[in-house]
Design a protein around this motif. Structure first.
Motif, PDB file in Angstrom:
ATOM      1  N   SER A 198       0.779  -1.294   0.089  1.00 17.89           N
ATOM      2  CA  SER A 198      -0.003  -0.133   0.024  1.00 17.89           C
ATOM      3  C   SER A 198       0.931   1.239   0.088  1.00 17.89           C
ATOM      4  O   SER A 198       0.463   2.325  -0.050  1.00 17.89           O
ATOM      5  CB  SER A 198      -0.967   0.027   1.299  1.00 17.89           C
ATOM      6  OG  SER A 198      -0.134   0.022   2.189  1.00 17.89           O
ATOM      7  N   THR A 199       2.237   1.035   0.263  1.00 16.53           N
ATOM      8  CA  THR A 199       3.007   2.421   0.071  1.00 16.53           C
ATOM      9  C   THR A 199       3.151   2.792  -1.399  1.00 16.53           C
ATOM     10  O   THR A 199       3.792   3.817  -1.412  1.00 16.53           O
ATOM     11  CB  THR A 199       4.258   2.278   1.022  1.00 16.53           C
ATOM     12  OG1 THR A 199       4.840   1.036   0.374  1.00 16.53           O
ATOM     13  CG2 THR A 199       4.008   1.777   2.314  1.00 16.53           C
ATOM     14  N   LYS A 219      -9.956   0.177   9.526  1.00 16.73           N
ATOM     15  CA  LYS A 219      -8.681   0.841   9.250  1.00 16.73           C
ATOM     16  C   LYS A 219      -8.437   0.554   7.941  1.00 16.73           C
ATOM     17  O   LYS A 219      -7.891   1.244   7.254  1.00 16.73           O
ATOM     18  CB  LYS A 219      -7.625   0.135  10.206  1.00 16.73           C
ATOM     19  CG  LYS A 219      -7.688   0.815  11.712  1.00 16.73           C
ATOM     20  CD  LYS A 219      -6.636   0.108  12.702  1.00 16.73           C
ATOM     21  CE  LYS A 219      -6.841   0.688  13.980  1.00 16.73           C
ATOM     22  NZ  LYS A 219      -5.603   0.133  14.825  1.00 16.73           N
ATOM     23  N   THR A 220      -8.413  -0.643   7.453  1.00 19.90           N
ATOM     24  CA  THR A 220      -8.332  -0.978   5.861  1.00 19.90           C
ATOM     25  C   THR A 220      -9.038  -0.306   4.972  1.00 19.90           C
ATOM     26  O   THR A 220      -8.678   0.117   4.095  1.00 19.90           O
ATOM     27  CB  THR A 220      -8.519  -2.496   5.737  1.00 19.90           C
ATOM     28  OG1 THR A 220      -7.622  -3.049   6.733  1.00 19.90           O
ATOM     29  CG2 THR A 220      -7.861  -2.942   4.414  1.00 19.90           C
ATOM     30  N   LYS A 256      -7.930   3.178   4.756  1.00 24.32           N
ATOM     31  CA  LYS A 256      -6.555   3.223   3.911  1.00 24.32           C
ATOM     32  C   LYS A 256      -6.866   3.289   2.364  1.00 24.32           C
ATOM     33  O   LYS A 256      -6.166   3.937   1.690  1.00 24.32           O
ATOM     34  CB  LYS A 256      -5.666   2.313   4.391  1.00 24.32           C
ATOM     35  CG  LYS A 256      -4.376   2.268   3.656  1.00 24.32           C
ATOM     36  CD  LYS A 256      -3.259   1.116   4.148  1.00 24.32           C
ATOM     37  CE  LYS A 256      -3.000   1.569   5.479  1.00 24.32           C
ATOM     38  NZ  LYS A 256      -1.891   0.570   6.027  1.00 24.32           N
ATOM     39  N   ALA A 294      -8.121   6.603   1.544  1.00 26.95           N
ATOM     40  CA  ALA A 294      -6.944   7.524   1.276  1.00 26.95           C
ATOM     41  C   ALA A 294      -6.213   7.699  -0.051  1.00 26.95           C
ATOM     42  O   ALA A 294      -5.545   8.439  -0.457  1.00 26.95           O
ATOM     43  CB  ALA A 294      -6.040   7.486   2.462  1.00 26.95           C
ATOM     44  N   LYS A 295      -6.164   6.490  -0.532  1.00 25.72           N
ATOM     45  CA  LYS A 295      -5.629   6.248  -1.612  1.00 25.72           C
ATOM     46  C   LYS A 295      -6.351   6.694  -3.112  1.00 25.72           C
ATOM     47  O   LYS A 295      -5.751   6.764  -4.055  1.00 25.72           O
ATOM     48  CB  LYS A 295      -5.420   4.637  -2.007  1.00 25.72           C
ATOM     49  CG  LYS A 295      -4.072   4.092  -1.516  1.00 25.72           C
ATOM     50  CD  LYS A 295      -2.914   4.543  -1.627  1.00 25.72           C
ATOM     51  CE  LYS A 295      -1.702   3.795  -1.084  1.00 25.72           C
ATOM     52  NZ  LYS A 295      -0.414   4.470  -1.552  1.00 25.72           N
ATOM     53  N   ASP A 334      -5.916  -5.956  10.572  1.00 25.91           N
ATOM     54  CA  ASP A 334      -5.728  -4.936   9.682  1.00 25.91           C
ATOM     55  C   ASP A 334      -4.761  -5.099   8.523  1.00 25.91           C
ATOM     56  O   ASP A 334      -3.899  -6.122   8.428  1.00 25.91           O
ATOM     57  CB  ASP A 334      -4.617  -3.936  10.658  1.00 25.91           C
ATOM     58  CG  ASP A 334      -5.454  -3.322  11.640  1.00 25.91           C
ATOM     59  OD1 ASP A 334      -6.408  -3.347  11.643  1.00 25.91           O
ATOM     60  OD2 ASP A 334      -4.712  -2.595  12.705  1.00 25.91           O
ATOM     61  N   ASN A 388      -0.822  -4.539   3.252  1.00 27.06           N
ATOM     62  CA  ASN A 388       0.187  -4.032   3.884  1.00 27.06           C
ATOM     63  C   ASN A 388       1.566  -4.855   3.570  1.00 27.06           C
ATOM     64  O   ASN A 388       2.642  -4.755   4.437  1.00 27.06           O
ATOM     65  CB  ASN A 388      -0.015  -3.936   5.478  1.00 27.06           C
ATOM     66  CG  ASN A 388      -0.954  -2.906   5.982  1.00 27.06           C
ATOM     67  OD1 ASN A 388      -1.285  -2.096   5.213  1.00 27.06           O
ATOM     68  ND2 ASN A 388      -1.711  -3.339   7.177  1.00 27.06           N
TER      69      ASN A 388
END
Length: 396
Positions: free
Chosen positions: A150-151, A184-185, A188, A191-192, A225, A283
């Protein structure tokens, strides 16, 4: 009336029941699974028709119980409104059973509960009890359990996620997919996709729908997560028995002055076509394949085994000690006296002494006591008779 309220509550609190294939069956059931659709053959209008192969497989569904009870003090029942309190109890029992059903659909072990999607995907070898008539077992632990970083840049990330989700390819379903994850997932993923136009307005939004891949998103907080589990839900079979029931009793906790409310559901399930599902970690970590379930403390098999082991051990010890003492008495009975005069004087008293030794070890019996006393008295009389004979038959 109470039963009518419970069923909608369970279906409401179980977020995955609306996605999977639910079948109501009265007992142990068999679900036929048709093979892939063959292609028909083009030919002349007056020519013979070609035969095509159409295979049928079957999976069997058993039944297991998911249940819970709630004790409510009678003082609360007496002070509260019956309808309002019943609604609260129904809500609590419905949420408890719905949570257990959702967790079993995803992570069920298959032992005394349904088999979960992730559990089946994580299998590395064919189980020894795999049904002979079921669809052919396929190893999916590398092709359908994946991880994505995910980074990475948003375009790279979503491209990799779409490719990973594409492993749910199947010819058995063309329904809508679902994707389960925790909040939480879900955050994320959102956010992407944050982007703004020249006016400062948010461009990308996906309320409850997986972008790029498509499919409904369901948030379940027990999922670790980063893990996303999904696929074609209609290829997971959930067999329900008699349906949800709720009962109450004042007798079970009469001394505690409580009324107990009990709710239960009987069900079984498994992914009929497991290749139609995937488990992905965004992750770039390993997917969690084992989940803890609420402990069955009311029927803990280990406590039963421990109790049986203790009883068996005590019984075996007692039997061994009894056999040992029996052999000792047998050996002593086989000993022969050295002479008639000395042996006759010692034979019975010595036998009584062995009996008294047994009594000292805690193995006293009425028979041993009587024989010991009679043996001593007989020996004394026999010795006295010999003494009279030596003195010429005169008794003093």
């Amino acid at each position: 009336v109470v039963l009518d309220l419970v069923r909608p509550k369970v279906e409401e609190t179980s977020k995955l029941m609306k996605h999977v294939r639910v079948r109501h069956v009265p007992g142990k059931a068999r679900q036929n699974v048709m093979g892939t659709i063959p292609e028909a053959v083009w030919t002349e209008m007056v020519a013979n028709i070609n035969e095509v192969a159409l295979a049928f497989n079957g999976v069997e569904m058993d039944g297991y119980k998911v249940a819970a009870y709630v004790p409510v003090p009678n003082s609360i029942l007496e002070d509260a409104s019956d309808v309002a309190l019943a609604s609260e109890i129904i809500d609590a029992l419905g949420r408890a059973i719905g949570l257990a059903l959702d967790k079993a659909i995803l992570y069920g072990t298959g032992t005394r509960m349904p088999q979960g999607i992730v559990t089946r995907l994580a299998q590395t070898s064919k189980p020894s009890d795999y049904p002979a008539n079921a669809p052919e077992w396929v190893d999916l632990h590398t092709s359908n359990i994946l991880k994505v970083d995910s980074t990475a840049e948003p375009i790279t990330f979503w491209s990799a996620l779409a490719v990973a989700a594409g492993n749910t390819f199947t010819r058995y379903s063309r329904g809508r997919q679902f994707w389960a994850m925790n909040s939480k997932t879900y955050a994320k993923l959102r956010a992407k996709l944050i982007a703004f136009n020249y006016e400062g307005g948010l461009v990308a939004q996906f309320p409850g729908t997986m972008p790029v891949i498509d499919g409904d998103i369901d948030v379940l907080e027990f999922i670790p997560d980063g893990d996303i589990i999904g696929g074609y839900g209609d290829l997971y079979l959930l067999a329900l028995r008699a349906g949800m029931t709720i009962e109450s009793s004042r007798e079970v906790q009469f001394i505690q002055d409580n009324t107990v409310f009990k709710g239960k559901e009987r069900a079984d399930g498994m992914p009929v076509i497991p290749g139609a599902f995937v488990a992905i970690n965004i992750n770039n970590a390993a997917v969690t394949t084992v989940m803890d379930f609420a402990a069955d403390t009311a029927n803990d098999a280990r406590l039963t085994a421990l109790a049986v082991g203790i009883v068996s051990g005590l019984a075996a010890t007692g039997i061994n000690q009894m056999a040992k003492h029996r052999d000792e008495r047998k050996d002593r009975g086989n000993q022969q006296p050295a002479g008639r005069e000395g042996g006759n004087q010692l034979q019975r008293p010595e036998r009584a002494q062995w009996r008294r030794s047994d009594m000292a070890d805690g193995r006293r019996s009425a028979s041993a006591d009587c024989h010991g006393y009679a043996g001593q008295r007989s020996a004394r009389l026999y010795g006295l008779g010999n003494k009279v004979k030596k003195q010429g038959g005169k008794r003093r």
